[in-house]
Design an enzyme around this catalytic site. Structure first.
Site, PDB file in Angstrom:
ATOM      1  N   SER A   5       0.819  -1.228   0.000  1.00 45.05           N
ATOM      2  CA  SER A   5       0.000   0.000   0.000  1.00 45.05           C
ATOM      3  C   SER A   5       0.846   1.267   0.000  1.00 45.05           C
ATOM      4  CB  SER A   5      -0.941   0.005   1.210  1.00 45.05           C
ATOM      5  OG  SER A   5      -0.224  -0.042   2.417  1.00 45.05           O
ATOM      6  N   ARG A   6       2.133   1.165   0.343  1.00 42.75           N
ATOM      7  CA  ARG A   6       3.011   2.347   0.351  1.00 42.75           C
ATOM      8  C   ARG A   6       4.463   1.884   0.423  1.00 42.75           C
ATOM      9  NH1 ARG A   6       0.714   2.107   5.573  1.00 42.75           N
ATOM     10  NH2 ARG A   6       2.295   1.702   7.172  1.00 42.75           N
ATOM     11  N   TYR A  59      12.778  -6.037  16.434  1.00 40.31           N
ATOM     12  CA  TYR A  59      12.814  -5.958  14.959  1.00 40.31           C
ATOM     13  C   TYR A  59      14.008  -6.775  14.426  1.00 40.31           C
ATOM     14  CZ  TYR A  59      13.036  -3.558  10.374  1.00 40.31           C
ATOM     15  OH  TYR A  59      13.068  -3.254   9.036  1.00 40.31           O
ATOM     16  N   ALA A  67      15.537  -9.304  15.784  1.00 44.59           N
ATOM     17  CA  ALA A  67      15.291 -10.741  15.926  1.00 44.59           C
ATOM     18  C   ALA A  67      14.328 -11.229  14.852  1.00 44.59           C
ATOM     19  CB  ALA A  67      14.728 -11.030  17.323  1.00 44.59           C
TER      20      ALA A  67
HETATM   21  P1  NAP Z   1       6.158   1.249   5.434  1.00 49.45           P
HETATM   22  O1  NAP Z   1       6.275   2.441   4.547  1.00 49.45           O
HETATM   23  O2  NAP Z   1       5.807   1.444   6.858  1.00 49.45           O
HETATM   24  O3  NAP Z   1       5.142   0.215   4.747  1.00 49.45           O
HETATM   25  C1  NAP Z   1       4.831  -0.991   5.390  1.00 49.45           C
HETATM   26  C2  NAP Z   1       3.845  -1.767   4.548  1.00 49.45           C
HETATM   27  O4  NAP Z   1       3.530  -2.990   5.224  1.00 49.45           O
HETATM   28  C3  NAP Z   1       2.539  -1.026   4.332  1.00 49.45           C
HETATM   29  O5  NAP Z   1       2.047  -1.321   3.052  1.00 49.45           O
HETATM   30  C4  NAP Z   1       1.651  -1.631   5.399  1.00 49.45           C
HETATM   31  O6  NAP Z   1       0.293  -1.505   5.006  1.00 49.45           O
HETATM   32  C5  NAP Z   1       2.111  -3.074   5.379  1.00 49.45           C
HETATM   33  N1  NAP Z   1       1.794  -3.805   6.601  1.00 49.45           N
HETATM   34  C6  NAP Z   1       2.211  -3.547   7.856  1.00 49.45           C
HETATM   35  N2  NAP Z   1       1.678  -4.425   8.713  1.00 49.45           N
HETATM   36  C7  NAP Z   1       0.899  -5.264   7.977  1.00 49.45           C
HETATM   37  C8  NAP Z   1       0.099  -6.378   8.292  1.00 49.45           C
HETATM   38  N3  NAP Z   1      -0.039  -6.825   9.552  1.00 49.45           N
HETATM   39  N4  NAP Z   1      -0.565  -7.002   7.298  1.00 49.45           N
HETATM   40  C9  NAP Z   1      -0.473  -6.560   6.015  1.00 49.45           C
HETATM   41  N5  NAP Z   1       0.305  -5.516   5.663  1.00 49.45           N
HETATM   42  C10 NAP Z   1       0.969  -4.873   6.632  1.00 49.45           C
HETATM   43  O7  NAP Z   1       7.525   0.433   5.453  1.00 49.45           O
HETATM   44  P2  NAP Z   1       8.682   0.301   4.340  1.00 49.45           P
HETATM   45  O8  NAP Z   1       9.797   1.194   4.752  1.00 49.45           O
HETATM   46  O9  NAP Z   1       8.137   0.380   2.979  1.00 49.45           O
HETATM   47  O10 NAP Z   1       9.170  -1.197   4.674  1.00 49.45           O
HETATM   48  C11 NAP Z   1       8.859  -2.298   3.857  1.00 49.45           C
HETATM   49  C12 NAP Z   1       9.714  -3.472   4.307  1.00 49.45           C
HETATM   50  O11 NAP Z   1      11.092  -3.134   4.173  1.00 49.45           O
HETATM   51  C13 NAP Z   1       9.501  -3.859   5.782  1.00 49.45           C
HETATM   52  O12 NAP Z   1       9.568  -5.261   5.927  1.00 49.45           O
HETATM   53  C14 NAP Z   1      10.683  -3.197   6.474  1.00 49.45           C
HETATM   54  O13 NAP Z   1      11.011  -3.868   7.665  1.00 49.45           O
HETATM   55  C15 NAP Z   1      11.760  -3.359   5.408  1.00 49.45           C
HETATM   56  N6  NAP Z   1      12.868  -2.441   5.541  1.00 49.45           N
HETATM   57  C16 NAP Z   1      12.666  -1.084   5.469  1.00 49.45           C
HETATM   58  C17 NAP Z   1      13.761  -0.243   5.599  1.00 49.45           C
HETATM   59  C18 NAP Z   1      13.632   1.257   5.525  1.00 49.45           C
HETATM   60  O14 NAP Z   1      14.657   1.940   5.765  1.00 49.45           O
HETATM   61  N7  NAP Z   1      12.481   1.808   5.193  1.00 49.45           N
HETATM   62  C19 NAP Z   1      15.045  -0.779   5.813  1.00 49.45           C
HETATM   63  C20 NAP Z   1      15.196  -2.147   5.889  1.00 49.45           C
HETATM   64  C21 NAP Z   1      14.104  -2.979   5.745  1.00 49.45           C
HETATM   65  P3  NAP Z   1      -0.908  -1.364   6.070  1.00 49.45           P
HETATM   66  O15 NAP Z   1      -0.443  -0.505   7.182  1.00 49.45           O
HETATM   67  O16 NAP Z   1      -2.004  -0.782   5.237  1.00 49.45           O
HETATM   68  O17 NAP Z   1      -1.225  -2.763   6.494  1.00 49.45           O
END
Ligand code: NAP
Length: 243
Positions: free
Chosen positions: A12-13, A151, A153
């Site tokens: 979604s984002r 996170y 873990a």
């Molecule tokens: P984000 O902008 O917060 O987006 C998170 C996404 O996950 C949203 O689409 C959210 O949609 C969905 N989500 C969260 N909980 C959910 C659930 N229980 N069921 C279904 N969907 C769920 O985060 P992001 O930065 O894009 O991160 C994406 C991935 O990359 C994550 O696994 C994060 O740990 C990883 N990551 C991010 C970074 C960074 O610097 N941003 C670095 C390393 C790893 P809804 O809230 O609508 O459910």
């Protein structure tokens, strides 16, 4: 012509949205998963065109939702090329003050959610003798981080799950890999204090924060024929941050 159907969670984002855009552009049919119905429906409607893009609202931390969504997607497309386990959450806090509840949330969503979807697609991909599983972990799962024990873990668990699935399903033509982003500019990192952001930037040799498309390109590669002989790996996408 479609290159096959791929499920993308957390679409979604942020990084998941970038992955969805990249894969739609590359010709994959898509099933987008997140809890928020409206942004998901809007993105699916925008991307639905040359290939099919479905919105599949649901909670990845719910086994019933995972089974329902994977079942619906399989029925709609008749086959499943890939699964991108991207959805994830943080519940940051110092370890000595961490409540059991705050420990549990990233484990339930990040680790259990990845297990539920991987478990649901595995019989389908094994029967097909073909499939690609790509898990979004984090450099924090490799290094650990103060204030992110829960996170870290969950993300380290995803790496171990990735390697185990690669060993168990490899004989059926299914690959399982992880992508470990560093600091990517999304909602997840938007609220960090300016001092923390500046400190992180100073540790990145490429001198910029990552963007969703930096991760999306690597995911596209892992789903492509060029990555057919790669499995059990974790590709770090961090601008050189952890060295
Ligand atoms: P984000 O902008 O917060 O987006 C998170 C996404 O996950 C949203 O689409 C959210 O949609 C969905 N989500 C969260 N909980 C959910 C659930 N229980 N069921 C279904 N969907 C769920 O985060 P992001 O930065 O894009 O991160 C994406 C991935 O990359 C994550 O696994 C994060 O740990 C990883 N990551 C991010 C970074 C960074 O610097 N941003 C670095 C390393 C790893 P809804 O809230 O609508 O459910």
């Amino acid at each position: 012509m479609s290159r096959g159907a791929v499920i993308v969670t957390g679409a979604s984002r942020g990084i998941g949205e970038a992955i969805a855009r990249e894969l739609a552009g590359a010709g994959y049919d898509l099933a987008l998963v997140a809890r928020s119905v409206e942004p998901l429906a809007a993105l699916a409607a925008e991307l639905d065109g040359e290939t099919t893009c479905l919105a599949c609202p649901g909670d990845i931390a719910d086994w019933e939702d995972a089974q329902r969504i994977v079942g619906e997607v399989h029925e709609r497309f008749g086959a499943l090329h890939g699964l991108v386990n991207n959805a994830g959450v943080t519940r940051d806090g110092l370890f000595v003050r961490m409540s059991p509840e705050n420990w549990q949330v990233p484990i339930d969503v990040n680790l259990n959610g990845t297990f539920y979807f991987t478990r649901a697609v595995s019989p389908i991909m094994m029967r097909q003798r073909n499939g690609r599983i790509v898990n979004i972990t984090s450099v924090i799962g490799l290094t650990g981080n103060a204030g992110q024990a829960n996170y870290a873990a969950s993300k380290a668990g995803i790496i171990a799950l990735t390697k185990s699935v690669a060993k168990e399903l490899g004989g059926r033509g299914v690959t399982s890999n992880a992508v470990a982003p560093g600091f990517i500019a999304t909602d997840m990192t938007a609220d960090l204090p300016e001092k923390v952001r500046a400190g992180m930037l100073s540790q990145i040799p490429l001198k910029r924060f990552g963007e969703g498309k930096d991760v999306a390109g690597v995911v596209k590669f892992l789903l492509s024929p060029e990555a057919a002989y790669i499995t059990g790996q974790t590709l770090v996408v961090d601008g050189g941050m952890i060295g």
